[in-house]
Design a protein around this motif. Structure first.
Motif, short mmCIF file in Angstrom:
data_model
loop_
_atom_site.label_atom_id
_atom_site.label_comp_id
_atom_site.label_asym_id
_atom_site.label_seq_id
_atom_site.Cartn_x
_atom_site.Cartn_y
_atom_site.Cartn_z
N ARG A 33 0.84 -1.21 0.00
CA ARG A 33 0.00 0.00 0.00
C ARG A 33 0.87 1.25 0.00
O ARG A 33 0.55 2.25 -0.65
CB ARG A 33 -0.93 -0.02 1.21
CG ARG A 33 -2.04 -1.05 1.09
CD ARG A 33 -3.09 -0.86 2.17
NE ARG A 33 -2.56 -1.06 3.52
CZ ARG A 33 -2.50 -2.24 4.13
NH1 ARG A 33 -2.92 -3.32 3.49
NH2 ARG A 33 -2.03 -2.34 5.35
N SER A 34 1.98 1.23 0.75
CA SER A 34 2.88 2.38 0.76
C SER A 34 3.46 2.62 -0.61
O SER A 34 3.53 3.75 -1.09
CB SER A 34 4.02 2.13 1.77
OG SER A 34 3.51 2.01 3.07
N CYS A 35 3.89 1.53 -1.29
CA CYS A 35 4.46 1.67 -2.63
C CYS A 35 3.42 2.19 -3.60
O CYS A 35 3.72 3.00 -4.49
CB CYS A 35 5.00 0.32 -3.12
SG CYS A 35 6.48 -0.23 -2.22
N ALA A 36 2.18 1.73 -3.43
CA ALA A 36 1.11 2.22 -4.32
C ALA A 36 0.90 3.71 -4.14
O ALA A 36 0.73 4.45 -5.11
CB ALA A 36 -0.19 1.47 -4.03
N PHE A 37 0.94 4.19 -2.90
CA PHE A 37 0.74 5.61 -2.68
C PHE A 37 1.91 6.41 -3.23
O PHE A 37 1.73 7.52 -3.74
CB PHE A 37 0.58 5.91 -1.19
CG PHE A 37 0.17 7.34 -0.93
CD1 PHE A 37 -1.10 7.79 -1.25
CD2 PHE A 37 1.08 8.25 -0.40
CE1 PHE A 37 -1.46 9.10 -1.03
CE2 PHE A 37 0.72 9.56 -0.19
CZ PHE A 37 -0.56 9.98 -0.49
N ASP A 68 -10.32 13.55 0.57
CA ASP A 68 -11.45 12.84 -0.03
C ASP A 68 -11.58 13.07 -1.53
O ASP A 68 -12.00 12.17 -2.27
CB ASP A 68 -12.76 13.26 0.65
CG ASP A 68 -12.81 12.79 2.10
OD1 ASP A 68 -12.31 11.69 2.39
OD2 ASP A 68 -13.34 13.52 2.95
N LYS A 69 -11.23 14.26 -2.00
CA LYS A 69 -11.43 14.59 -3.41
C LYS A 69 -10.19 14.36 -4.28
O LYS A 69 -10.30 14.32 -5.50
CB LYS A 69 -11.88 16.04 -3.56
CG LYS A 69 -13.23 16.33 -2.92
CD LYS A 69 -13.63 17.78 -3.10
CE LYS A 69 -14.98 18.07 -2.48
NZ LYS A 69 -15.38 19.51 -2.64
N PHE A 79 -5.55 7.31 -5.29
CA PHE A 79 -5.00 6.07 -4.75
C PHE A 79 -5.85 4.88 -5.18
O PHE A 79 -5.32 3.83 -5.57
CB PHE A 79 -4.94 6.14 -3.23
CG PHE A 79 -4.47 4.87 -2.58
CD1 PHE A 79 -3.13 4.52 -2.61
CD2 PHE A 79 -5.37 4.01 -1.97
CE1 PHE A 79 -2.69 3.35 -2.04
CE2 PHE A 79 -4.93 2.83 -1.40
CZ PHE A 79 -3.59 2.50 -1.43
N ALA A 80 -7.19 5.03 -5.11
CA ALA A 80 -8.07 3.93 -5.51
C ALA A 80 -7.88 3.58 -6.98
O ALA A 80 -7.86 2.39 -7.37
CB ALA A 80 -9.52 4.33 -5.24
N VAL A 115 -2.81 -1.46 -10.46
CA VAL A 115 -1.62 -2.24 -10.11
C VAL A 115 -1.98 -3.57 -9.45
O VAL A 115 -1.11 -4.43 -9.27
CB VAL A 115 -0.69 -1.45 -9.17
CG1 VAL A 115 -0.22 -0.20 -9.84
CG2 VAL A 115 -1.36 -1.16 -7.82
N SER A 116 -3.26 -3.75 -9.07
CA SER A 116 -3.66 -5.00 -8.41
C SER A 116 -3.89 -6.11 -9.44
O SER A 116 -4.08 -5.86 -10.61
CB SER A 116 -4.94 -4.76 -7.60
OG SER A 116 -6.00 -4.35 -8.45
#
Length: 258
Positions: free
Chosen positions: A15-19, A243-244, A250-251, A257-258
């Motif tokens: 998750r850190s790498c994704a962010f 939120d915006k 990230f989502a 990447v998933s």
């Protein structure tokens, strides 16, 4: 149990790498978290260049500021040197401004000139930030005083007005609370001064907003030291909405990447 712990740690790292990928997508450089435990003393500060043709501090008023113009339109035409088209645009952007008295606008213009802002830039600021006329004199003066107490020079304050005038529409109590929260995280005064120079808008934020982003990053697996370094390295990122901006990006990235 050991296998479960490893899986959780691996998920947190993913998750850190994704962010970090989100940061890259937003145009931010690699942050080098491997050195996140080093003391945060801030980089050396380059000498500031003096604004071109800037005046010394002290109120400077034009004759037309003191007499003549009694209505907003005449004042903007004669005292701020706006064209009729520019005045019309200012009135479209700030409805109701055309019904204001010249006296109510004069105070704001004199404040700019008193900080050393040259006439051409007074006109530019009024065109681009007509919400100047909605700000309260005590709020602007309070921010100037806080910056001085924070160790910011008069020249640096003038530069902030040129580039980030919205900062002066912020209550000083809000800026003080943000600075205290950042200091509690371990950022020293040199680091805070560096953040102020690079991303002054962070001092407009409520601490509740910053704390929410801090907590969200913790949920992604970032350590406190990494988050503090992220604030120091890319403070402008924290001016964006959780939120915006953060969560949707990230989502989207996590989906790809998933």
């Amino acid at each position: 149990m050991m296998g479960t712990a490893r899986l959780r740690a691996r998920g947190a790292r993913s998750r850190s790498c994704a962010f970090l990928g989100v940061l890259s997508a937003c145009g931010f450089a690699t942050l080098g978290f491997s050195a996140c435990t080093r003391p945060l003393t801030g980089p050396s500060r380059p000498a500031l260049a003096r604004p071109t043709a800037g005046r010394a501090f002290g109120v400077s008023m034009r004759a037309s500021d003191l007499e003549g113009a009694h209505d907003a339109e005449t004042f903007l035409l004669e005292s701020v040197d706006l064209t009729p088209a520019e005045v019309a645009k200012v009135f479209r952007v700030r409805p109701g401004l055309e019904r204001r008295s010249a006296e109510s606008l004069r105070t704001s213009v004199q404040w700019l000139r008193g900080l050393g802002i040259v006439d051409a830039d007074v006109s530019r600021i009024v065109r681009q930030r007509p919400n100047l006329f909605d700000s309260r004199p005590e709020t602007r003066d309070g921010m100037v005083q806080w910056l001085k107490e924070f160790g910011v020079s008069e020249l640096e304050i003038t530069k902030l007005v040129y580039k980030h005038i919205d900062l002066f529409f912020t209550n000083r109590d809000n800026a003080e609370a943000t600075a205290q929260w950042l200091a509690a995280l371990g950022l020293d005064k040199n680091s805070l001064r560096d953040i102020l120079e690079r991303a002054p808008s962070i001092f407009k934020l409520k601490t509740v907003s910053l704390k929410a982003k801090f907590s969200w990053l913790q949920g992604l697996g970032f350590s406190d030291a990494q988050i503090v370094r992220l604030i120091w390295k890319t403070p402008a990122l924290f001016d964006r909405s959780l939120d915006k901006n953060w969560k949707p990006r990230f989502a989207l990235l996590e989906k790809h990447v998933s």
